[in-house]
Design an enzyme around this catalytic site. Structure first.
Site, PDB file in Angstrom:
ATOM      1  N   ASN A 100     -46.717  -7.101  38.887  1.00  0.00           N
ATOM      2  CA  ASN A 100     -46.604  -5.786  38.252  1.00  0.00           C
ATOM      3  C   ASN A 100     -47.608  -5.666  37.108  1.00  0.00           C
ATOM      4  O   ASN A 100     -48.350  -6.589  36.828  1.00  0.00           O
ATOM      5  CB  ASN A 100     -45.167  -5.552  37.766  1.00  0.00           C
ATOM      6  CG  ASN A 100     -44.726  -6.640  36.815  1.00  0.00           C
ATOM      7  OD1 ASN A 100     -45.292  -6.801  35.745  1.00  0.00           O
ATOM      8  ND2 ASN A 100     -43.729  -7.426  37.222  1.00  0.00           N
TER       9      ASN A 100
ATOM     10  N   ASP B  96     -38.410  -8.279  40.740  1.00  0.00           N
ATOM     11  CA  ASP B  96     -37.015  -8.298  41.202  1.00  0.00           C
ATOM     12  C   ASP B  96     -36.876  -9.010  42.537  1.00  0.00           C
ATOM     13  O   ASP B  96     -35.832  -9.559  42.846  1.00  0.00           O
ATOM     14  CB  ASP B  96     -36.501  -6.860  41.331  1.00  0.00           C
ATOM     15  CG  ASP B  96     -36.304  -6.231  39.957  1.00  0.00           C
ATOM     16  OD1 ASP B  96     -35.803  -6.939  39.061  1.00  0.00           O
ATOM     17  OD2 ASP B  96     -36.677  -5.047  39.768  1.00  0.00           O
TER      18      ASP B  96
ATOM     19  N   LYS C  31     -52.878 -18.270  55.235  1.00  0.00           N
ATOM     20  CA  LYS C  31     -53.233 -16.882  54.973  1.00  0.00           C
ATOM     21  C   LYS C  31     -52.869 -16.015  56.178  1.00  0.00           C
ATOM     22  O   LYS C  31     -53.212 -16.361  57.322  1.00  0.00           O
ATOM     23  CB  LYS C  31     -54.738 -16.806  54.702  1.00  0.00           C
ATOM     24  CG  LYS C  31     -55.201 -15.431  54.343  1.00  0.00           C
ATOM     25  CD  LYS C  31     -56.712 -15.390  54.140  1.00  0.00           C
ATOM     26  CE  LYS C  31     -57.145 -13.944  54.047  1.00  0.00           C
ATOM     27  NZ  LYS C  31     -58.589 -13.794  54.164  1.00  0.00           N
TER      28      LYS C  31
ATOM     29  N   ASP D 238     -31.673 -13.258  38.222  1.00  0.00           N
ATOM     30  CA  ASP D 238     -31.807 -12.481  36.991  1.00  0.00           C
ATOM     31  C   ASP D 238     -31.745 -13.469  35.830  1.00  0.00           C
ATOM     32  O   ASP D 238     -30.691 -14.035  35.527  1.00  0.00           O
ATOM     33  CB  ASP D 238     -30.699 -11.437  36.886  1.00  0.00           C
ATOM     34  CG  ASP D 238     -30.980 -10.473  35.746  1.00  0.00           C
ATOM     35  OD1 ASP D 238     -31.297 -10.944  34.640  1.00  0.00           O
ATOM     36  OD2 ASP D 238     -30.892  -9.250  35.967  1.00  0.00           O
ATOM     37  N   ILE D 239     -32.882 -13.693  35.196  1.00  0.00           N
ATOM     38  CA  ILE D 239     -32.978 -14.746  34.171  1.00  0.00           C
ATOM     39  C   ILE D 239     -32.133 -14.381  32.953  1.00  0.00           C
ATOM     40  O   ILE D 239     -31.358 -15.196  32.443  1.00  0.00           O
ATOM     41  CB  ILE D 239     -34.455 -14.976  33.791  1.00  0.00           C
ATOM     42  CG1 ILE D 239     -35.220 -15.408  35.046  1.00  0.00           C
ATOM     43  CG2 ILE D 239     -34.584 -16.018  32.694  1.00  0.00           C
ATOM     44  CD1 ILE D 239     -36.703 -15.255  34.971  1.00  0.00           C
TER      45      ILE D 239
ATOM     46  N   PHE E 179     -34.957  -6.561  27.392  1.00  0.00           N
ATOM     47  CA  PHE E 179     -35.758  -5.337  27.304  1.00  0.00           C
ATOM     48  C   PHE E 179     -35.411  -4.505  28.531  1.00  0.00           C
ATOM     49  O   PHE E 179     -35.059  -5.061  29.577  1.00  0.00           O
ATOM     50  CB  PHE E 179     -37.252  -5.673  27.287  1.00  0.00           C
ATOM     51  CG  PHE E 179     -37.789  -5.833  25.889  1.00  0.00           C
ATOM     52  CD1 PHE E 179     -37.329  -6.853  25.080  1.00  0.00           C
ATOM     53  CD2 PHE E 179     -38.740  -4.952  25.387  1.00  0.00           C
ATOM     54  CE1 PHE E 179     -37.804  -7.007  23.778  1.00  0.00           C
ATOM     55  CE2 PHE E 179     -39.227  -5.088  24.096  1.00  0.00           C
ATOM     56  CZ  PHE E 179     -38.766  -6.116  23.292  1.00  0.00           C
TER      57      PHE E 179
ATOM     58  N   LYS F 114     -27.472  -1.834  31.439  1.00  0.00           N
ATOM     59  CA  LYS F 114     -28.019  -3.202  31.499  1.00  0.00           C
ATOM     60  C   LYS F 114     -27.349  -4.095  30.462  1.00  0.00           C
ATOM     61  O   LYS F 114     -27.086  -5.268  30.724  1.00  0.00           O
ATOM     62  CB  LYS F 114     -29.536  -3.188  31.295  1.00  0.00           C
ATOM     63  CG  LYS F 114     -30.252  -2.747  32.555  1.00  0.00           C
ATOM     64  CD  LYS F 114     -31.751  -2.716  32.443  1.00  0.00           C
ATOM     65  CE  LYS F 114     -32.301  -2.120  33.739  1.00  0.00           C
ATOM     66  NZ  LYS F 114     -33.685  -1.717  33.657  1.00  0.00           N
TER      67      LYS F 114
ATOM     68  N   LYS G 278     -25.673  -7.286  32.086  1.00  0.00           N
ATOM     69  CA  LYS G 278     -26.376  -8.555  31.903  1.00  0.00           C
ATOM     70  C   LYS G 278     -25.742  -9.414  30.827  1.00  0.00           C
ATOM     71  O   LYS G 278     -26.155 -10.554  30.620  1.00  0.00           O
ATOM     72  CB  LYS G 278     -27.844  -8.292  31.592  1.00  0.00           C
ATOM     73  CG  LYS G 278     -28.510  -7.483  32.704  1.00  0.00           C
ATOM     74  CD  LYS G 278     -30.007  -7.607  32.673  1.00  0.00           C
ATOM     75  CE  LYS G 278     -30.628  -6.775  33.778  1.00  0.00           C
ATOM     76  NZ  LYS G 278     -31.837  -7.385  34.296  1.00  0.00           N
TER      77      LYS G 278
END
Ligand code: CTP
Length: 407
Positions: free
Chosen positions: A212, A280, A290, A308-309, A326, A340, A344
């Site tokens: 990302n 995710d 390849k 999910d850390i 965050f 969240k 979390k």
């Protein structure tokens, strides 16, 4: 009036018309009791003389890298190490360019490259030179390298033009020096702070990956702020193009799974701040070779969910005292952040709008909202460095509410 007694400043004077202001700066530093050493560049000698500055400072003024007596009495490395702060005033376009590129062809630039002390620069140049893309680029580089700037101010210049480029006044430079030499409170001394930053990379095959746009800037700024407040700082970072902040313990990773394992291995910690943009999903089965075009339909990618850390560490029996997440959102920012927070199990969510037009991804500024069970706090638009400092000071206060952090 803050005393600078016991402090030592190395002043490097560049070759610009503003060099004459070095006299007043030296005088002001003397009245505060600072010890001053001075280096003049060759060009600066065209504007001010070593004799006038030596008379004012009461110290020998250094001009040559190859002066035998100077190297015997005090080598250039020693000159940079003996100072508590290095000040470049005026910092000309030429000197800034040399510093940004690590050139070391004379005493001033060699000393700047050899120093491990904080550096403050006071740029001074014609406004077109200041605005030139090359100078803009060089100043950005120096800021990224952690140098502090004072000025330039807007005003009339020696060349008769009006605009930014005038060197900050000596009293402004003095104020910046005092600010940088002020002893800082270290409310996080003896505390361990764990920070995740940057993107993760999830391999598809040996040459491709899913990732990302995360630049890592906010997380790296938080790591710098944690170091400033005295914390043992562990930075678990995905691939970014940022310099490693001095004083952090860097743990480079690529995948979410690696990030999780490193974080678990670093427990216990006092504070954990999860700024990383963790992918995710990962590719369920990474191809060993390849993937090739076959002329048939493109290969489908089958995805598996990544751990999910933040949630995992929040539920760990050795959970840090304060866990901060965050939330990168493009709509309903605070609503999603509140969800969240609950899902979390963390203590605080720093929510920000990362819609394309917000400029947050890759940019230097951020508008954040602090979401906790106590409610929502909206912070004004600030630089990522300011967000980082304010956040770490807040977390330090949460850890030791009886002590006022960073004052
Ligand atoms: N996070 C994490 N591990 C993941 C996903 C996210 O530790 N696998 C952390 C991020 O570092 C951040 C917080 O969780 O602190 C929220 O990340 P965000 O991407 O906004 O949320 P997601 O949980 O991925 O939810 P969604 O993508 O559905 O908005």
């Amino acid at each position: 009036m803050t005393s600078l007694a016991g402090k030592s400043v190395l002043l490097i004077v560049g070759g610009g018309i503003a060099a004459y202001k070095a006299h007043e700066l030296v005088r002001l530093l003397k009245t505060r009791g600072a010890a001053i050493r001075i280096i003049l560049t060759k060009a600066a000698e065209q504007f001010v003389t070593p004799l006038s500055l030596a008379s004012l400072s009461g110290e020998k003024v250094h001009t040559s890298l190859f002066s035998l007596t100077d190297e015997v009495e005090m080598g250039h490395i020693q000159l940079s190490r003996a100072a508590d702060l290095v000040v470049v005033a005026p910092a000309t376009a030429d000197l800034i360019a040399k510093m940004a590129n690590g050139l070391a062809g004379d005493l001033a630039t060699t000393t700047l490259l050899a120093t491990d002390k904080p550096v403050l620069i006071a740029p001074a140049m014609n406004l077109r030179m200041w605005r030139h893309p090359a100078t803009v680029r060089n100043v950005e580089t120096l800021k990224r390298d952690g140098l502090a700037l004072t000025g330039p101010n807007d005003g009339e210049m020696a060349c008769g033009e009006f605009g930014p480029g005038r060197m900050a006044e000596p009293d402004e430079i003095l104020a910046a020096i005092v600010g940088m030499l002020k002893p800082r409170a270290q409310p996080l001394a003896g505390k361990k702070v764990l920070i995740t930053a940057g993107p993760t990379r999830e391999p598809i095959d040996p040459v491709r990956f899913i990732s990302n746009y995360s630049s890592g800037k906010q997380g790296y700024a938080i790591a710098r702020a944690a170091v400033e407040l005295g914390a043992e700082t562990i930075l678990v970072s995905g691939p970014v193009s940022l310099p490693i902040p001095p004083g952090v313990q860097m743990m480079p990773i690529e995948t979410a799974q690696e990030m999780l394992e490193i974080c678990q291995g670093e427990l216990p910690a006092d504070i954990a701040v999860f700024t990383a943009a963790v992918a995710d999903w990962r590719v369920a089965a990474e191809a060993a070779e390849k993937l090739k075009k076959t002329g048939n339909a493109p290969p489908g990618l089958s995805l598996a969910e990544n751990p999910d850390i933040l949630a995992t560490i929040s539920r760990d029996p050795r959970r840090p005292r304060i866990v901060v997440g965050f939330a990168a959102e493009t709509e309903k920012v605070t609503e999603h952040a509140a969800e969240k927070l609950k899902n979390k199990g963390c203590d605080l969510i720093v929510a920000n709008d990362v819609g394309r037009e917000s400029g947050v991804f890759g940019g230097d500024r951020n508008t954040v909202h602090l979401v906790s069970t106590a409610g929502i706090e909206n912070w004004p638009n600030m630089s990522k460095d300011e967000v980082a400092r304010k956040l770490m000071e807040r977390l330090a206060r949460m850890l030791a509410p009886d002590r006022k952090a960073a004052e």
